[in-house]
Design a protein around this motif. Sequence first.
Motif, PDB file in Angstrom:
ATOM      1  N   GLU A 227      -8.351  24.416 113.318  1.00 36.00           N
ATOM      2  CA  GLU A 227      -7.626  25.804 112.882  1.00 36.00           C
ATOM      3  C   GLU A 227      -7.874  25.843 111.150  1.00 36.00           C
ATOM      4  N   ARG A 228      -7.526  24.635 110.353  1.00 35.56           N
ATOM      5  CA  ARG A 228      -7.663  24.552 109.012  1.00 35.56           C
ATOM      6  C   ARG A 228      -9.181  25.159 108.694  1.00 35.56           C
ATOM      7  N   TYR A 229      -9.938  24.234 109.325  1.00 33.20           N
ATOM      8  CA  TYR A 229     -11.509  24.576 108.879  1.00 33.20           C
ATOM      9  C   TYR A 229     -12.289  25.889 109.367  1.00 33.20           C
ATOM     10  N   ILE A 230     -11.408  26.365 110.536  1.00 31.83           N
ATOM     11  CA  ILE A 230     -11.992  27.657 110.862  1.00 31.83           C
ATOM     12  C   ILE A 230     -11.384  28.794 109.724  1.00 31.83           C
ATOM     13  N   GLU A 231     -10.095  28.702 109.445  1.00 29.39           N
ATOM     14  CA  GLU A 231      -9.535  29.568 108.284  1.00 29.39           C
ATOM     15  C   GLU A 231     -10.259  29.536 107.187  1.00 29.39           C
ATOM     16  N   ALA A 232     -10.866  27.988 106.834  1.00 27.89           N
ATOM     17  CA  ALA A 232     -11.854  27.961 105.804  1.00 27.89           C
ATOM     18  C   ALA A 232     -13.140  28.704 105.794  1.00 27.89           C
ATOM     19  N   GLY A 233     -13.488  28.813 106.923  1.00 27.02           N
ATOM     20  CA  GLY A 233     -14.892  29.790 107.098  1.00 27.02           C
ATOM     21  C   GLY A 233     -15.918  28.894 107.847  1.00 27.02           C
ATOM     22  N   ALA A 234     -15.501  27.830 108.630  1.00 30.47           N
ATOM     23  CA  ALA A 234     -16.305  27.227 109.463  1.00 30.47           C
ATOM     24  C   ALA A 234     -16.772  28.386 110.575  1.00 30.47           C
ATOM     25  N   ASN A 235     -18.028  28.330 110.723  1.00 27.04           N
ATOM     26  CA  ASN A 235     -18.849  29.296 111.927  1.00 27.04           C
ATOM     27  C   ASN A 235     -18.763  28.874 113.399  1.00 27.04           C
ATOM     28  N   PHE A 236     -18.882  27.404 113.493  1.00 26.73           N
ATOM     29  CA  PHE A 236     -18.471  26.751 114.776  1.00 26.73           C
ATOM     30  C   PHE A 236     -17.986  25.365 114.703  1.00 26.73           C
ATOM     31  N   ILE A 237     -17.382  24.757 115.546  1.00 23.96           N
ATOM     32  CA  ILE A 237     -16.492  23.852 115.684  1.00 23.96           C
ATOM     33  C   ILE A 237     -16.505  23.163 117.016  1.00 23.96           C
ATOM     34  N   ALA A 238     -16.448  21.821 116.931  1.00 26.40           N
ATOM     35  CA  ALA A 238     -16.163  21.057 118.030  1.00 26.40           C
ATOM     36  C   ALA A 238     -14.970  20.611 118.364  1.00 26.40           C
ATOM     37  N   VAL A 239     -14.056  20.693 119.243  1.00 25.09           N
ATOM     38  CA  VAL A 239     -12.578  20.554 119.319  1.00 25.09           C
ATOM     39  C   VAL A 239     -12.443  19.426 120.262  1.00 25.09           C
TER      40      VAL A 239
END
Length: 277
Positions: A227-239
């Motif tokens: 969530e923190r990295y998405i809020e920081a602007g990450a466009n894609f993320i492996a969860v």
Amino acid sequence: MPIHLELPPTLRDRLAESDRALIGLWATAGSAVNAEIVAGSGCDWVLLDAEHSPNGLESLLAQLHAMAPYPATVVVRPPYGDTVTIKQFLDLGAQNLLIPMVDSAEHAEEVVRATRYAPEGTRGVGSALARSARWNRVENYLARANDLVSVTVQIESVAAVSDVQRIVAVDGVDAVFVGPADLAASMGLLGQQSHPAVVDAVLHVISAARAAGKPVGVNAFVPEQAERYIEAGANFIAVGADVAILARATEALVDQFIPSGSEGATAGDTAAPRASY
């Protein structure tokens, strides 16, 4: 009458079209059944891993076949970004490559050249023999190959973080992806992906990529970090990853019926908490 096939959108295309972070899962068991289950989960993209998983050309091909009917975008990670391996993975029909351990802009340039036909690059020409062009059933594949392949390079060392502005500027690098586990190790913080210094380094890469207009992804199996990295602007993320999900879910189910410390409990019941990748 000739048959003309069209390939699915690349990860580059999906990122360009999305107004939210794309959510991904790893498929690392080397199993076509597992890969198909993950692909059908509703996630946006799936990583097939050949760096830390028991995957070779044949098992990857079977998984690509199994995942083909599903809308999830398949990303394949070779064990290393060398020319021969990249050529083989592309010819298997892997459209989206995630190249690990890219430490410099010069290495990123080599990776891009390995995905391009001459005169731009060094990729061997075998489209008539390969699934990449569906055995020459994809019209004008050779001329269109650059548009049908996406290249993401992995930032996972102190050296790469230091050179991130030059790496994101490399023509043909479509996105960068941060690997906090190896980055933490490179920083002398093995197993401490949540350490403030590691988090700051990840955020630095996100900021640099965003400033350059390049999509940026992160591996984050802890929901709060994701969530923190998405809020920081990450466009894609492996969860998450198939094997980790299976391991934790089976342990939780067994723990429900065999309490820790009871007779017959395994050694794993008293072990330290498992760290996320």
